[in-house]
Design a protein around this motif. Structure first.
Motif, PDB file in Angstrom:
ATOM      1  N   HIS A  86       0.893  -1.015   0.100  1.00 54.36           N
ATOM      2  CA  HIS A  86      -0.157   0.098  -0.038  1.00 54.36           C
ATOM      3  C   HIS A  86       0.868   1.319  -0.052  1.00 54.36           C
ATOM      4  O   HIS A  86       0.593   2.177  -0.776  1.00 54.36           O
ATOM      5  CB  HIS A  86      -0.857   0.163   1.371  1.00 54.36           C
ATOM      6  N   LEU A  87       1.969   1.108   0.737  1.00 53.18           N
ATOM      7  CA  LEU A  87       2.801   2.419   0.724  1.00 53.18           C
ATOM      8  C   LEU A  87       3.642   2.613  -0.506  1.00 53.18           C
ATOM      9  O   LEU A  87       3.697   3.649  -0.875  1.00 53.18           O
ATOM     10  CB  LEU A  87       3.918   2.382   1.932  1.00 53.18           C
ATOM     11  N   THR A  88       3.817   1.667  -1.226  1.00 50.91           N
ATOM     12  CA  THR A  88       4.540   1.666  -2.532  1.00 50.91           C
ATOM     13  C   THR A  88       3.600   2.280  -3.540  1.00 50.91           C
ATOM     14  O   THR A  88       3.990   3.019  -4.351  1.00 50.91           O
ATOM     15  CB  THR A  88       4.978   0.365  -2.831  1.00 50.91           C
ATOM     16  N   VAL A  89       2.308   1.718  -3.528  1.00 53.09           N
ATOM     17  CA  VAL A  89       1.506   2.410  -4.248  1.00 53.09           C
ATOM     18  C   VAL A  89       1.169   3.960  -4.018  1.00 53.09           C
ATOM     19  O   VAL A  89       1.229   5.100  -5.000  1.00 53.09           O
ATOM     20  CB  VAL A  89      -0.007   1.773  -4.255  1.00 53.09           C
ATOM     21  N   GLY A 119       2.335   7.002  -6.597  1.00 55.70           N
ATOM     22  CA  GLY A 119       1.306   8.125  -6.971  1.00 55.70           C
ATOM     23  C   GLY A 119       1.661   9.422  -6.463  1.00 55.70           C
ATOM     24  O   GLY A 119       1.208  10.461  -6.665  1.00 55.70           O
ATOM     25  N   GLY A 120       3.043   9.494  -5.861  1.00 57.52           N
ATOM     26  CA  GLY A 120       3.562  10.765  -5.402  1.00 57.52           C
ATOM     27  C   GLY A 120       2.985  11.506  -4.206  1.00 57.52           C
ATOM     28  O   GLY A 120       3.197  12.528  -3.852  1.00 57.52           O
ATOM     29  N   LEU A 121       2.058  10.576  -3.481  1.00 60.84           N
ATOM     30  CA  LEU A 121       1.456  11.258  -2.273  1.00 60.84           C
ATOM     31  C   LEU A 121       2.405  10.918  -0.830  1.00 60.84           C
ATOM     32  O   LEU A 121       2.111  11.514   0.177  1.00 60.84           O
ATOM     33  CB  LEU A 121       0.180  10.478  -1.959  1.00 60.84           C
ATOM     34  N   VAL A 122       3.203   9.985  -0.977  1.00 62.50           N
ATOM     35  CA  VAL A 122       4.036   9.730   0.224  1.00 62.50           C
ATOM     36  C   VAL A 122       5.438   9.657  -0.125  1.00 62.50           C
ATOM     37  O   VAL A 122       5.962   9.275  -1.350  1.00 62.50           O
ATOM     38  CB  VAL A 122       3.807   8.339   0.754  1.00 62.50           C
TER      39      VAL A 122
END
Length: 106
Positions: A48-51, A55-58
């Motif tokens: 999930h963190l990879t996605v 996505g540029g969110l994290v």
């Protein structure tokens, strides 16, 4: 020109990832800390963190032996820009409605 928001929308499409973002808005967290809030494996949380990262969110940064996940402040810009296109649509519609109401008022 609006940046392509596709990967950010993909990341936001999942409720678990949205929950992770809500947790990260309060503090930076390791995978283990995030996983402690869910009934899933650390590997699943990492996916999930990879996605979210793709996505540029994290963003992820290293602090000693830890890898801390944090919200990327610029990550929502493509989403905000894409949604902003519809602001003009609604502004125009609401202005037309206001004019119509004012014309019909005594």
């Amino acid at each position: 020109m609006i940046a392509d928001p596709q990967s950010a929308f993909r990341a936001l499409a999942d409720p678990t990832r949205r929950q992770i973002l809500m947790m990260l808005r309060r503090q930076d967290m390791t995978i283990a800390q995030v996983a402690g809030n869910f009934d899933m494996t650390r590997a699943a949380v990492k996916k999930h963190l990879t996605v979210l990262t793709d996505g540029g969110l994290v963003t992820v940064r290293t602090r000693g032996r830890e890898r801390l996940n944090s919200i990327d402040p610029q990550g929502m810009a493509p989403v905000r820009d894409w949604l902003g296109v519809f602001d003009a649509f609604w502004d125009d519609r609401l202005a037309a409605l206001k004019s119509a109401i004012e014309e019909d008022s005594p």
